[in-house]
Design a protein around this motif. Sequence first.
Motif, PDB file in Angstrom:
ATOM      1  N   GLN A 198      -0.230  -0.187   9.252  1.00 34.48           N
ATOM      2  CA  GLN A 198      -0.464   0.603   8.038  1.00 34.48           C
ATOM      3  C   GLN A 198      -0.293   2.088   8.301  1.00 34.48           C
ATOM      4  O   GLN A 198       0.362   2.799   7.527  1.00 34.48           O
ATOM      5  CB  GLN A 198      -1.861   0.323   7.495  1.00 34.48           C
ATOM      6  N   THR A 214       0.833  -1.202   0.000  1.00 37.43           N
ATOM      7  CA  THR A 214       0.000   0.000   0.000  1.00 37.43           C
ATOM      8  C   THR A 214       0.862   1.244   0.000  1.00 37.43           C
ATOM      9  O   THR A 214       0.561   2.228  -0.689  1.00 37.43           O
ATOM     10  CB  THR A 214      -0.935  -0.007   1.221  1.00 37.43           C
ATOM     11  N   ARG A 215       1.967   1.228   0.755  1.00 35.13           N
ATOM     12  CA  ARG A 215       2.857   2.395   0.741  1.00 35.13           C
ATOM     13  C   ARG A 215       3.472   2.593  -0.646  1.00 35.13           C
ATOM     14  O   ARG A 215       3.594   3.731  -1.111  1.00 35.13           O
ATOM     15  CB  ARG A 215       3.965   2.245   1.786  1.00 35.13           C
ATOM     16  N   LEU A 231       0.746   4.307  -2.608  1.00 36.93           N
ATOM     17  CA  LEU A 231       0.437   5.655  -2.146  1.00 36.93           C
ATOM     18  C   LEU A 231       1.519   6.655  -2.558  1.00 36.93           C
ATOM     19  O   LEU A 231       1.214   7.783  -2.975  1.00 36.93           O
ATOM     20  CB  LEU A 231       0.270   5.666  -0.624  1.00 36.93           C
ATOM     21  N   LEU A 283       2.890   4.312   6.701  1.00 35.83           N
ATOM     22  CA  LEU A 283       2.513   5.417   5.819  1.00 35.83           C
ATOM     23  C   LEU A 283       2.817   6.780   6.442  1.00 35.83           C
ATOM     24  O   LEU A 283       2.960   7.766   5.719  1.00 35.83           O
ATOM     25  CB  LEU A 283       1.018   5.373   5.505  1.00 35.83           C
TER      26      LEU A 283
END
Length: 499
Positions: free
Chosen positions: A423, A389-390, A393, A427
């Motif tokens: 998470q 996810t990072r 993003l 992030l």
Amino acid sequence: MAKYLAAIDQGTTSTRCMVFNAEGRIVGSAQKEHAQLLPKPGWVEHDALEIWRNTVEVVTQAKANAGIEAADLAALGVTNQRETTVLWDRRTGKPLYNALVWQDTRVETQVAAYARDGGIDRYRRKTGLPLASYFSALKLRWLLDEVPGARARAAAGDVLFGTIDAWLVWNLTGGVHGGLHVTDVTNASRTQLMDLDTLGWDPQLLQEFKVPRSVLPRIVASSQVYGEAHLDELAGVPVAGILGDQQAALVGQTCYAPGEAKNTYGTGCFLLMNTGPKPVRSNAGLITTVAYQLGSAAPCYALEGSVAIAGALVQWLRDNLRLITESAQIETLAREVDDNGDVYFVPAFSGLYAPHWQGSARGVIAGLTRYANRGHIARAALEATAYQTRDVLAAMERDSAIAITELRVDGGMVGNELLMQFQADILDVPVVRPQVVETTALGAAYAAGLAVGYWRSTEDLAAHWRIDKRWEPSMSAERRAALYGSWQKAISRSLDWRT
């Protein structure tokens, strides 16, 4: 006026039906898994008829659980696993072959062949998509070329193509007895056959992928009345909303303003940012896609980062390694250790999607020593979703020039407190879970409700959104940098495994 909305949420591993009230609350639901068919390494198939049978079953059960009849429903919305490709006979209603699932990689050699002339970005300007086995066009070509008689039957007008939304709506609205053959703009934008600017099937793309126009559904808005359901359990209910699952979650999370973003943690992991009425072409490995189109209004677009394996990795630990017996046990196992023990798990089972787009990558577990135990592997598996996810993003912020100030999350994994805190930590951005986490089904219900006037506007919908929990980052910058640096090393070990 009917009191409720229903949504069919057809996902990669199961089919659900949910019934919502005017406040967007769930009043009844039912769910049933379907078989994952894996005939060869990299091949992933579903039985489309099984999916349809399960759909009828969960609709019936959800209505019973809610204590309602078809007359109590104002409309029905449909949301679906995207890119999964079905080819069926319009006269018999039977698929010519199993559905090819979005994770299926059998067309990798064709991807490479197309990429030799113009690279993987050959069609990105027109479609927003890189060449990859992920999308529907090459899957459809495989079916037409490899299933005996398929191309000839298509030329004769006897064969229909669709992603799962089109398959379900065709069956819901009559099937062989005049069923509607339609798909909405969000699903069409994932086929690699639609022009993002015109929202129509592109003749040049059809020619290059050798797809006959006669097999394709009509492209419609995400929110409009398409017709009525003919299924006994839903007789007379307007079918009025269609959205691909991740766009449905964006709608359900009420991300209606440019810069608002959500991440859905399901079989895969999908981060979408609303970019407004004009498509933003990515230079950082993301997908440009249609976010939604409500009635006759102009479409909204989104940037998307797609991660192939998230919750599916937990399932793999359960089913293949038998490290756990139930998916929910993964958090308990991961909490047996204080950290990952320098173990990193890159789940590139189908290659790496955004932002890397490396079809030749394969899964690796890196950093193993005799110190490592099953708790470390479980923790590394959870952390893999957060690291991926990072990656997405960071690419999204580069493309959009917008710094995301919070991430709205939903999907099956957001009940995992360990994952959600990690998470936020990796992030360095707050992570926010809404009270209704079933935002995929909710988004489909919202689209259908807007089409029939059950709700008046997106402002009405935004008023229903409520925070359940917020995770603030608490990790030091030094620790964050060290962990992410090791993750990037692990990624590098997974690349170019297949030659």
